[in-house]
Enzyme design. Structure first.
Site, PDB file in Angstrom:
ATOM      1  N   GLU A  53      -7.273  -1.247   3.266  1.00 30.94           N
ATOM      2  CA  GLU A  53      -8.436  -1.124   4.037  1.00 30.94           C
ATOM      3  C   GLU A  53      -9.762  -0.705   3.485  1.00 30.94           C
ATOM      4  O   GLU A  53      -9.954  -0.270   1.924  1.00 30.94           O
ATOM      5  CB  GLU A  53      -8.096   0.859   4.374  1.00 30.94           C
ATOM      6  N   ASP A  64     -12.657  13.176   2.457  1.00 29.84           N
ATOM      7  CA  ASP A  64     -12.465  12.617   1.127  1.00 29.84           C
ATOM      8  C   ASP A  64     -11.893  13.913   0.776  1.00 29.84           C
ATOM      9  O   ASP A  64     -13.403  14.573   0.256  1.00 29.84           O
ATOM     10  CB  ASP A  64     -12.981  11.569   0.649  1.00 29.84           C
TER      11      ASP A  64
END
Length: 271
Positions: A53, A64
């Protein structure tokens, strides 16, 4: 362009035939620089990742953790652009042949133009897109563009997702399902692992798509543990940390390649 999706399916299917989980590695484009980021993604794939990814750095990456936020900040300060993300996808796929997906928040894609982004991602050899913050109710424009250009649309499910919601999400997605959970942040590792295992079980009840788990896995033992119940093990922060902690790029690339190899052994191991 259907070959990109077919490649993703064949790689995940091959891992299943080998009675193991696939190893999925993540790195943001443009980190530590665009050129070095391309090298790092290639090293990750060469080291043993079945698919990779490539992240599109965002100024407010709310989903995140601090390690990836740091990498995103470095990439953005370096001036990374969508063209650099697409270049990273193109060069990593061309060099390794592994399926490469783009992981991005929706806002940059919306501003760029969903049709344009899908067309250019497919042209770059991308296999699909992971969109963690795009509600399925607002995803029709993207999904049509993605389908037209042979791209998978991967949605994210969480332990808080109710069964009815899981069914709606998995029905809208393609490629695989990204099951997000936490390890070592709240509660004990065992209880969090059980939570993730339960999420995979509930998700599988709604779909035939492979279910890949992002859990903050950072070592072969954790990879082996998650591989017991998931179709894929997703690792991001641990790769980023190897680059952040390295004294120079050469050491960082070696660290990424070594970690990929260790994790690849982990997903092949039965605990």
């Amino acid at each position: 362009m259907a070959g990109n999706v077919e490649l993703l399916g064949s790689v995940l299917g091959r891992a299943k035939e080998e009675n193991r989980a696939a190893l999925v590695g993540y790195l943001p484009a443009g980190f530590p620089t665009v050129d070095a980021g391309v090298q790092a993604v290639i090293a990750m794939a060469e080291g043993g990742c079945d698919l990779v990814e490539v992240g599109l750095p965002h100024s407010d990456p709310v989903l995140d953790g601090p390690v990836i936020q740091t990498a995103d900040d470095i990439a953005l300060r370096g001036g990374v652009r969508i063209a650099d993300v697409l270049r990273t996808v193109r060069e990593a796929h061309a060099a390794t042949g592994v399926p490469v997906l783009c992981m991005t928040y929706w806002n940059p894609v919306d501003r760029y133009g969903p049709e344009r982004f899908a067309a250019e991602l497919a042209e770059a050899g991308g296999a699909g897109c992971i969109l963690p913050d795009l509600p399925i109710e607002e995803s029709e424009v993207w999904r049509k563009a993605a389908e037209q250009h042979g791209l998978a649309t991967v949605f994210v499910v969480a332990p808080s997702s109710r069964d009815e919601r899981l069914a709606r999400i998995t029905a809208a997605g393609s490629g695989f399902v990204y099951a997000a959970s936490l390890m070592g942040v709240t509660g004990t590792r065992e209880s969090v692992g059980e939570q993730a295992q339960d999420l995979v079980r509930r998700t599988r009840a709604t779909t035939a798509l492979p279910v890949c788990v992002g859990l903050g896995v950072s070592n072969p033992e954790q990879a082996a543990e998650v591989a017991q119940f998931a179709d894929g093990v997703i690792v991001g922060s641990a790769f980023v940390k190897r680059l952040l902690d390295a004294p120079d790029l050469e050491a960082g690339l070696a660290g990424v390649r070594t970690l990929a190899g260790e994790l690849a052994e982990g997903v092949r191991r039965r605990t």
